[in-house]
Write a protein that holds these residues in place. Sequence first.
Motif, PDB file in Angstrom:
ATOM      1  N   ARG A 207      30.580  45.019  30.532  1.00 44.56           N
ATOM      2  CA  ARG A 207      29.251  45.990  30.689  1.00 44.56           C
ATOM      3  C   ARG A 207      29.287  46.895  31.780  1.00 44.56           C
ATOM      4  NH1 ARG A 207      26.054  44.148  26.395  1.00 44.56           N
ATOM      5  NH2 ARG A 207      24.876  46.021  26.652  1.00 44.56           N
ATOM      6  N   LEU A 208      28.276  47.790  31.872  1.00 40.41           N
ATOM      7  CA  LEU A 208      28.019  48.645  32.851  1.00 40.41           C
ATOM      8  C   LEU A 208      27.881  47.941  34.152  1.00 40.41           C
ATOM      9  CD1 LEU A 208      28.199  51.629  33.320  1.00 40.41           C
ATOM     10  CD2 LEU A 208      25.744  51.645  33.002  1.00 40.41           C
ATOM     11  N   ALA A 209      27.145  47.003  34.323  1.00 40.59           N
ATOM     12  CA  ALA A 209      26.895  46.052  35.464  1.00 40.59           C
ATOM     13  C   ALA A 209      28.116  45.209  35.876  1.00 40.59           C
ATOM     14  CB  ALA A 209      25.735  45.059  35.132  1.00 40.59           C
ATOM     15  N   ASP A 210      29.033  45.072  35.164  1.00 33.55           N
ATOM     16  CA  ASP A 210      30.303  44.565  35.529  1.00 33.55           C
ATOM     17  C   ASP A 210      31.191  45.614  36.326  1.00 33.55           C
ATOM     18  OD1 ASP A 210      29.744  42.069  34.220  1.00 33.55           O
ATOM     19  OD2 ASP A 210      30.245  42.614  32.175  1.00 33.55           O
ATOM     20  N   TYR A 211      31.096  46.699  35.616  1.00 29.75           N
ATOM     21  CA  TYR A 211      32.080  47.996  36.075  1.00 29.75           C
ATOM     22  C   TYR A 211      31.466  48.168  37.637  1.00 29.75           C
ATOM     23  CZ  TYR A 211      34.328  48.652  31.472  1.00 29.75           C
ATOM     24  OH  TYR A 211      34.823  48.219  30.277  1.00 29.75           O
ATOM     25  N   LYS A 212      30.290  48.166  37.787  1.00 30.17           N
ATOM     26  CA  LYS A 212      29.857  48.185  38.969  1.00 30.17           C
ATOM     27  C   LYS A 212      29.949  47.306  39.968  1.00 30.17           C
ATOM     28  CE  LYS A 212      25.123  49.212  41.414  1.00 30.17           C
ATOM     29  NZ  LYS A 212      25.156  48.417  42.320  1.00 30.17           N
ATOM     30  N   LYS A 213      30.180  46.205  39.708  1.00 29.34           N
ATOM     31  CA  LYS A 213      30.566  45.175  40.679  1.00 29.34           C
ATOM     32  C   LYS A 213      32.127  45.471  40.956  1.00 29.34           C
ATOM     33  CE  LYS A 213      30.490  39.922  40.968  1.00 29.34           C
ATOM     34  NZ  LYS A 213      30.231  38.816  40.242  1.00 29.34           N
ATOM     35  N   THR A 214      32.904  45.742  40.051  1.00 24.96           N
ATOM     36  CA  THR A 214      34.442  46.054  40.066  1.00 24.96           C
ATOM     37  C   THR A 214      34.465  47.239  41.166  1.00 24.96           C
ATOM     38  OG1 THR A 214      34.989  45.293  37.772  1.00 24.96           O
ATOM     39  CG2 THR A 214      36.441  47.081  39.165  1.00 24.96           C
ATOM     40  N   VAL A 215      33.677  48.403  40.806  1.00 25.03           N
ATOM     41  CA  VAL A 215      33.716  49.424  42.027  1.00 25.03           C
ATOM     42  C   VAL A 215      33.312  49.185  43.167  1.00 25.03           C
ATOM     43  CG1 VAL A 215      32.605  51.716  42.405  1.00 25.03           C
ATOM     44  CG2 VAL A 215      33.398  51.138  39.886  1.00 25.03           C
ATOM     45  N   GLU A 216      32.518  48.331  43.448  1.00 22.55           N
ATOM     46  CA  GLU A 216      31.758  48.176  44.850  1.00 22.55           C
ATOM     47  C   GLU A 216      32.604  47.028  45.596  1.00 22.55           C
ATOM     48  OE1 GLU A 216      27.214  49.679  43.880  1.00 22.55           O
ATOM     49  OE2 GLU A 216      27.404  47.672  44.017  1.00 22.55           O
ATOM     50  N   GLY A 217      32.972  46.089  44.711  1.00 17.33           N
ATOM     51  CA  GLY A 217      33.822  44.856  45.267  1.00 17.33           C
ATOM     52  C   GLY A 217      35.030  44.782  45.748  1.00 17.33           C
ATOM     53  N   ALA A 218      35.513  43.622  46.207  1.00 16.27           N
ATOM     54  CA  ALA A 218      36.971  43.785  46.673  1.00 16.27           C
ATOM     55  C   ALA A 218      38.226  44.074  45.884  1.00 16.27           C
ATOM     56  CB  ALA A 218      37.122  42.247  47.304  1.00 16.27           C
ATOM     57  N   VAL A 219      39.191  44.054  46.168  1.00 20.22           N
ATOM     58  CA  VAL A 219      40.297  44.455  44.999  1.00 20.22           C
ATOM     59  C   VAL A 219      41.501  43.238  45.355  1.00 20.22           C
ATOM     60  CG1 VAL A 219      39.926  46.940  45.181  1.00 20.22           C
ATOM     61  CG2 VAL A 219      41.535  45.886  46.674  1.00 20.22           C
ATOM     62  N   ASN A 220      42.376  43.078  44.491  1.00 19.01           N
ATOM     63  CA  ASN A 220      43.423  42.304  44.702  1.00 19.01           C
ATOM     64  C   ASN A 220      44.413  43.059  45.788  1.00 19.01           C
ATOM     65  OD1 ASN A 220      46.345  41.480  44.546  1.00 19.01           O
ATOM     66  ND2 ASN A 220      45.329  40.263  42.805  1.00 19.01           N
ATOM     67  N   THR A 221      44.449  42.634  46.877  1.00 12.11           N
ATOM     68  CA  THR A 221      45.034  43.511  48.000  1.00 12.11           C
ATOM     69  C   THR A 221      46.837  43.898  47.778  1.00 12.11           C
ATOM     70  OG1 THR A 221      45.293  41.540  49.268  1.00 12.11           O
ATOM     71  CG2 THR A 221      43.503  43.074  49.792  1.00 12.11           C
ATOM     72  N   VAL A 222      47.150  42.675  47.205  1.00 10.46           N
ATOM     73  CA  VAL A 222      48.704  42.882  47.016  1.00 10.46           C
ATOM     74  C   VAL A 222      49.029  43.922  45.858  1.00 10.46           C
ATOM     75  CG1 VAL A 222      50.813  41.556  46.309  1.00 10.46           C
ATOM     76  CG2 VAL A 222      49.042  40.140  47.583  1.00 10.46           C
ATOM     77  N   ILE A 223      48.182  44.070  44.604  1.00 11.77           N
ATOM     78  CA  ILE A 223      48.481  44.916  43.926  1.00 11.77           C
ATOM     79  C   ILE A 223      48.225  46.223  44.556  1.00 11.77           C
ATOM     80  CG2 ILE A 223      47.654  45.688  41.533  1.00 11.77           C
ATOM     81  CD1 ILE A 223      47.158  42.651  40.794  1.00 11.77           C
ATOM     82  N   PHE A 224      46.921  46.358  45.167  1.00 11.72           N
ATOM     83  CA  PHE A 224      46.495  47.467  45.731  1.00 11.72           C
ATOM     84  C   PHE A 224      47.237  48.232  46.595  1.00 11.72           C
ATOM     85  CE2 PHE A 224      44.315  50.100  49.015  1.00 11.72           C
ATOM     86  CZ  PHE A 224      43.446  50.972  48.128  1.00 11.72           C
ATOM     87  N   GLU A 225      47.941  47.482  47.579  1.00 11.29           N
ATOM     88  CA  GLU A 225      48.784  47.840  48.570  1.00 11.29           C
ATOM     89  C   GLU A 225      50.337  48.079  48.060  1.00 11.29           C
ATOM     90  OE1 GLU A 225      48.541  45.256  51.777  1.00 11.29           O
ATOM     91  OE2 GLU A 225      46.162  45.626  52.172  1.00 11.29           O
ATOM     92  N   ASP A 226      50.852  47.441  47.078  1.00 13.06           N
ATOM     93  CA  ASP A 226      52.185  47.471  46.951  1.00 13.06           C
ATOM     94  C   ASP A 226      52.413  48.555  45.687  1.00 13.06           C
ATOM     95  OD1 ASP A 226      52.771  45.619  48.900  1.00 13.06           O
ATOM     96  OD2 ASP A 226      53.265  44.407  47.345  1.00 13.06           O
ATOM     97  N   GLY A 227      51.205  48.579  45.142  1.00  6.49           N
ATOM     98  CA  GLY A 227      51.332  49.573  43.809  1.00  6.49           C
ATOM     99  C   GLY A 227      51.919  48.965  42.720  1.00  6.49           C
TER     100      GLY A 227
END
Length: 396
Positions: free
Chosen positions: A168-188
């Motif tokens: 839901r929209l509220a869940d997507y907002k949390k995704t956008v504003e929250g932390a990420v999985n740094t391994v996936i994010f940094e390594d691509g």
Amino acid sequence: MKTKNILLVIVTVIACSCKKEDIKVKADGKIAGIGEFSNTPPKTFDPLLMAEKIDAYMNGKVAGYGYTIMHEGKPYFLNQGGGGWARHRVDAPNIARHNYQARQGIANAAKFVTALATITLLEKYGLSLNEKIYPYLPTNWKPSDEFKQLTFGRLLEHRTGLINYGRRLADYKKTVEGAVNTVIFEDGCRVYDDVNYGLAVVLLPYLRAKKGTVTEYNTLKALESQPLELEESLVYRLLGHIKMNVFKPAGFPYFNMMDYTPWSNSSYLTAYECNLGYSTIDGSTPGVIKDERMIAGARGLYISASEFTQLQYAATQYKIVSKEGYEAMRTQLLGFDGAVMGAHGRYTWKKGSGEKFETMIYDFGKTQVAVFANSMHSQISDDPSILSKAFDESWK
């Protein structure tokens, strides 16, 4: 200096485990197609032979199935292009056989449509896949620093590290504003997650509004204080974009009816009228169906195998996105899950699995194939080699 010899280069693509896949393409960047790697006299593909192989594999394994083989723009199938039931006797009085025309839910195979919808919008406004996504959010959302680095390309390639909190929209907002999985994010790394395509329900309407008229953009901003109303408006706008800019150019006269909830050419359908998904092969338990408009970017879509191959073929003819756009989809696996190096080139595939449905779509170059089933009892969506092998064995 050009020669008649095919110059092969290696394009590196990071796969889900950060494993590298070698993709062979021509020097001009074109994906190798049918027969590119063969030194033997050319053979002819027989679509009806492949149809025999699909029937032989699917028959009796699922509640019902339908398929179509689109070869050089012409549809092929045997008998009625399927078997079993789209609506079993347990759901009488409205019962229906499954076949090439039977519509059903296709689960996350719908991401192929989302990729087309994204690229057609980027091309309309002269933007590339390297366009950052954060400017196309509600103005009262506060994206994280990591989110601000993400592009449409990374999103469609599943190389984000975004956390999935829900649909839901509220869940997507949390995704956008929250932390990420740094391994996936940094390594691509390529790590599949519905959230990457689910965000289309936010990003594409805002992109269209921000690049469109001031009135349209102001209308969305005015709804931001009313999340439920905003969510409904975003879904409506995403579906409108897909209908007008994906389904219509694909040549469907009833494009305006096509949807992520059960529909016919002239009306929407209830669960008592539409085709259903089953938990058993024999249909001993009632079937189910869901309205998946709220997650239209990630999954859903109610469509037949025949219609889907028409859509695929239109994409290969660049009627929806440009030649460069569709080649990017195939080389970078945008809207596709993987690729197989077969006897006649590189084949790209997308599977769908969930909500009692399993599907597999393939682009073999000059041939597009869709196989849809309404129970999850075969391996058609789990084993890409089933259709790639059937294709390779259908040449004479």
